[in-house]
Scaffold this motif. Structure first.
Motif, PDB file in Angstrom:
ATOM      1  N   ASP A   5       0.924  -1.120   0.053  1.00  5.01           N
ATOM      2  CA  ASP A   5      -0.105  -0.022  -0.059  1.00  5.01           C
ATOM      3  C   ASP A   5       0.775   1.217  -0.184  1.00  5.01           C
ATOM      4  OD1 ASP A   5      -2.375  -1.661   0.061  1.00  5.01           O
ATOM      5  OD2 ASP A   5      -2.370  -1.495   2.204  1.00  5.01           O
ATOM      6  N   ASP A   6       1.767   1.169   0.648  1.00  7.34           N
ATOM      7  CA  ASP A   6       2.919   2.287   0.774  1.00  7.34           C
ATOM      8  C   ASP A   6       3.419   2.603  -0.604  1.00  7.34           C
ATOM      9  OD1 ASP A   6       5.885   3.315   2.443  1.00  7.34           O
ATOM     10  OD2 ASP A   6       4.069   4.485   2.596  1.00  7.34           O
ATOM     11  N   LEU A   7       3.639   1.676  -1.359  1.00 11.62           N
ATOM     12  CA  LEU A   7       4.228   1.741  -2.511  1.00 11.62           C
ATOM     13  C   LEU A   7       3.290   2.334  -3.745  1.00 11.62           C
ATOM     14  CD1 LEU A   7       6.185  -1.552  -2.870  1.00 11.62           C
ATOM     15  CD2 LEU A   7       7.319   0.650  -2.430  1.00 11.62           C
ATOM     16  N   LEU A   8       2.148   2.381  -3.417  1.00  7.74           N
ATOM     17  CA  LEU A   8       1.139   2.974  -4.171  1.00  7.74           C
ATOM     18  C   LEU A   8       1.208   4.579  -4.223  1.00  7.74           C
ATOM     19  CD1 LEU A   8      -1.846   0.353  -4.405  1.00  7.74           C
ATOM     20  CD2 LEU A   8       0.041   0.714  -6.114  1.00  7.74           C
ATOM     21  N   LYS A   9       1.496   5.163  -3.044  1.00  8.41           N
ATOM     22  CA  LYS A   9       1.484   6.400  -2.901  1.00  8.41           C
ATOM     23  C   LYS A   9       2.486   7.102  -3.799  1.00  8.41           C
ATOM     24  CE  LYS A   9       4.663   7.090   1.106  1.00  8.41           C
ATOM     25  NZ  LYS A   9       5.872   7.345   0.354  1.00  8.41           N
ATOM     26  N   ASP A  10       3.491   6.575  -4.494  1.00  4.14           N
ATOM     27  CA  ASP A  10       4.413   6.950  -5.550  1.00  4.14           C
ATOM     28  C   ASP A  10       4.163   6.532  -6.774  1.00  4.14           C
ATOM     29  OD1 ASP A  10       5.745   8.373  -3.252  1.00  4.14           O
ATOM     30  OD2 ASP A  10       7.006   6.626  -2.958  1.00  4.14           O
ATOM     31  N   SER A  11       2.746   5.922  -6.980  1.00  2.47           N
ATOM     32  CA  SER A  11       2.544   5.548  -8.280  1.00  2.47           C
ATOM     33  C   SER A  11       1.700   6.523  -8.918  1.00  2.47           C
ATOM     34  CB  SER A  11       1.568   4.335  -8.267  1.00  2.47           C
ATOM     35  OG  SER A  11       1.064   3.753  -9.675  1.00  2.47           O
ATOM     36  N   LEU A  12       2.134   7.196 -10.030  1.00  2.80           N
ATOM     37  CA  LEU A  12       1.511   8.165 -10.893  1.00  2.80           C
ATOM     38  C   LEU A  12      -0.174   7.899 -11.363  1.00  2.80           C
ATOM     39  CD1 LEU A  12       1.230  10.954 -11.960  1.00  2.80           C
ATOM     40  CD2 LEU A  12       2.455   9.934 -14.000  1.00  2.80           C
ATOM     41  N   LEU A  16      -3.485   9.584 -10.051  1.00  4.75           N
ATOM     42  CA  LEU A  16      -4.182   9.793 -11.218  1.00  4.75           C
ATOM     43  C   LEU A  16      -5.628   9.260 -10.875  1.00  4.75           C
ATOM     44  CD1 LEU A  16      -1.900  10.217 -14.041  1.00  4.75           C
ATOM     45  CD2 LEU A  16      -2.958  12.158 -12.882  1.00  4.75           C
ATOM     46  N   GLY A  17      -5.433   8.012 -10.921  1.00  6.21           N
ATOM     47  CA  GLY A  17      -6.825   7.301 -10.727  1.00  6.21           C
ATOM     48  C   GLY A  17      -7.980   7.466  -9.564  1.00  6.21           C
ATOM     49  N   VAL A  18      -7.073   7.802  -8.277  1.00  2.00           N
ATOM     50  CA  VAL A  18      -8.073   7.861  -7.148  1.00  2.00           C
ATOM     51  C   VAL A  18      -8.728   9.192  -7.377  1.00  2.00           C
ATOM     52  CG1 VAL A  18      -7.490   8.200  -4.684  1.00  2.00           C
ATOM     53  CG2 VAL A  18      -6.866   6.135  -5.831  1.00  2.00           C
ATOM     54  N   THR A  19      -7.585  10.181  -8.025  1.00  2.00           N
ATOM     55  CA  THR A  19      -8.045  11.619  -7.933  1.00  2.00           C
ATOM     56  C   THR A  19      -9.346  11.617  -8.911  1.00  2.00           C
ATOM     57  OG1 THR A  19      -6.040  12.314  -7.194  1.00  2.00           O
ATOM     58  CG2 THR A  19      -7.235  14.025  -8.502  1.00  2.00           C
ATOM     59  N   TYR A  20      -9.115  11.016 -10.160  1.00  2.00           N
ATOM     60  CA  TYR A  20     -10.303  11.089 -10.888  1.00  2.00           C
ATOM     61  C   TYR A  20     -11.480  10.572 -10.460  1.00  2.00           C
ATOM     62  CZ  TYR A  20     -12.902   9.443 -14.874  1.00  2.00           C
ATOM     63  OH  TYR A  20     -14.001   9.040 -15.721  1.00  2.00           O
ATOM     64  N   ARG A  21     -11.442   9.530  -9.677  1.00  2.00           N
ATOM     65  CA  ARG A  21     -12.748   8.828  -9.146  1.00  2.00           C
ATOM     66  C   ARG A  21     -13.194   9.814  -8.024  1.00  2.00           C
ATOM     67  NH1 ARG A  21      -9.536   4.200  -9.928  1.00  2.00           N
ATOM     68  NH2 ARG A  21      -8.681   4.406  -8.260  1.00  2.00           N
ATOM     69  N   LYS A  22     -12.495  10.485  -7.291  1.00  2.00           N
ATOM     70  CA  LYS A  22     -12.874  11.416  -6.237  1.00  2.00           C
ATOM     71  C   LYS A  22     -13.627  12.708  -7.121  1.00  2.00           C
ATOM     72  CE  LYS A  22     -12.161   9.887  -2.049  1.00  2.00           C
ATOM     73  NZ  LYS A  22     -13.105   9.553  -1.424  1.00  2.00           N
ATOM     74  N   LEU A  23     -13.132  13.219  -8.066  1.00  2.09           N
ATOM     75  CA  LEU A  23     -13.625  14.194  -8.770  1.00  2.09           C
ATOM     76  C   LEU A  23     -15.047  13.689  -9.433  1.00  2.09           C
ATOM     77  CD1 LEU A  23     -10.463  15.935 -10.353  1.00  2.09           C
ATOM     78  CD2 LEU A  23     -12.161  16.787  -8.589  1.00  2.09           C
ATOM     79  N   VAL A  24     -14.967  12.722  -9.838  1.00  3.59           N
ATOM     80  CA  VAL A  24     -16.093  12.167 -10.860  1.00  3.59           C
ATOM     81  C   VAL A  24     -17.331  12.035  -9.697  1.00  3.59           C
ATOM     82  CG1 VAL A  24     -17.081  10.276 -11.857  1.00  3.59           C
ATOM     83  CG2 VAL A  24     -15.134  10.959 -12.629  1.00  3.59           C
TER      84      VAL A  24
END
Length: 150
Positions: A5-12, A16-24
């Protein structure tokens, strides 16, 4: 939190996916009262912008495949927000027009989308917002080059 999980914080891609889903999700909550999804809205907006647009152009503008675009147009047509007809010069193409109720829906909901983006701009600051957009466009271009190599 696990090490993975910690490694995903540095995954572009992940960010991007998490941010996109939040905005949608935020926009979808506002659209709920209008009985339209964000995906349908993006298609309807394109038709509103250019009444008489061909289906292929909608798909290209929104980076959607043909079956997805056809499905979304069918949903919009069944709600009475657009109409479809064969192209004038090429009968294989489909011309899409916005109906008066579809145009009224875009006029009622467009300010919601603009306000969401204004809130993001205020939260980030104008300069950071513009830098982020520029970085996203640059990232898209690079990703496009990577997929073109395949």
């Amino acid at each position: 939190m696990t090490h993975e999980d910690d490694l995903l914080k540095d995954s572009l891609g992940f960010q991007l996916g998490v941010t996109y889903r939040k905005l949608v999700h935020a926009f979808q909550q506002q659209l709920k009262a209008y009985d339209i999804t964000t995906e349908q809205w993006s298609v309807l907006y394109q038709v509103y912008r250019e009444d008489g647009i061909i289906q292929k152009s909608i798909a290209e503008r929104l980076y959607k495949d043909r079956p997805t675009t056809t499905r979304l147009l069918g949903q919009l047509e069944s709600k009475g927000w657009i109409s479809r007809s064969p192209g004038l010069t090429d009968k294989r193409s489909v011309t899409v027009r916005v109906t008066p109720s579809g145009a009224a829906l875009v006029r009622a909901t467009y300010p919601l989308e603009r306000q969401l983006m204004a809130d993001m701009r205020t939260s980030l600051g104008q300069e950071t917002y513009e830098e982020l957009l520029a970085l996203l466009r640059e990232t898209y271009q690079h990703a496009q080059q990577l997929t073109d190599r395949e």
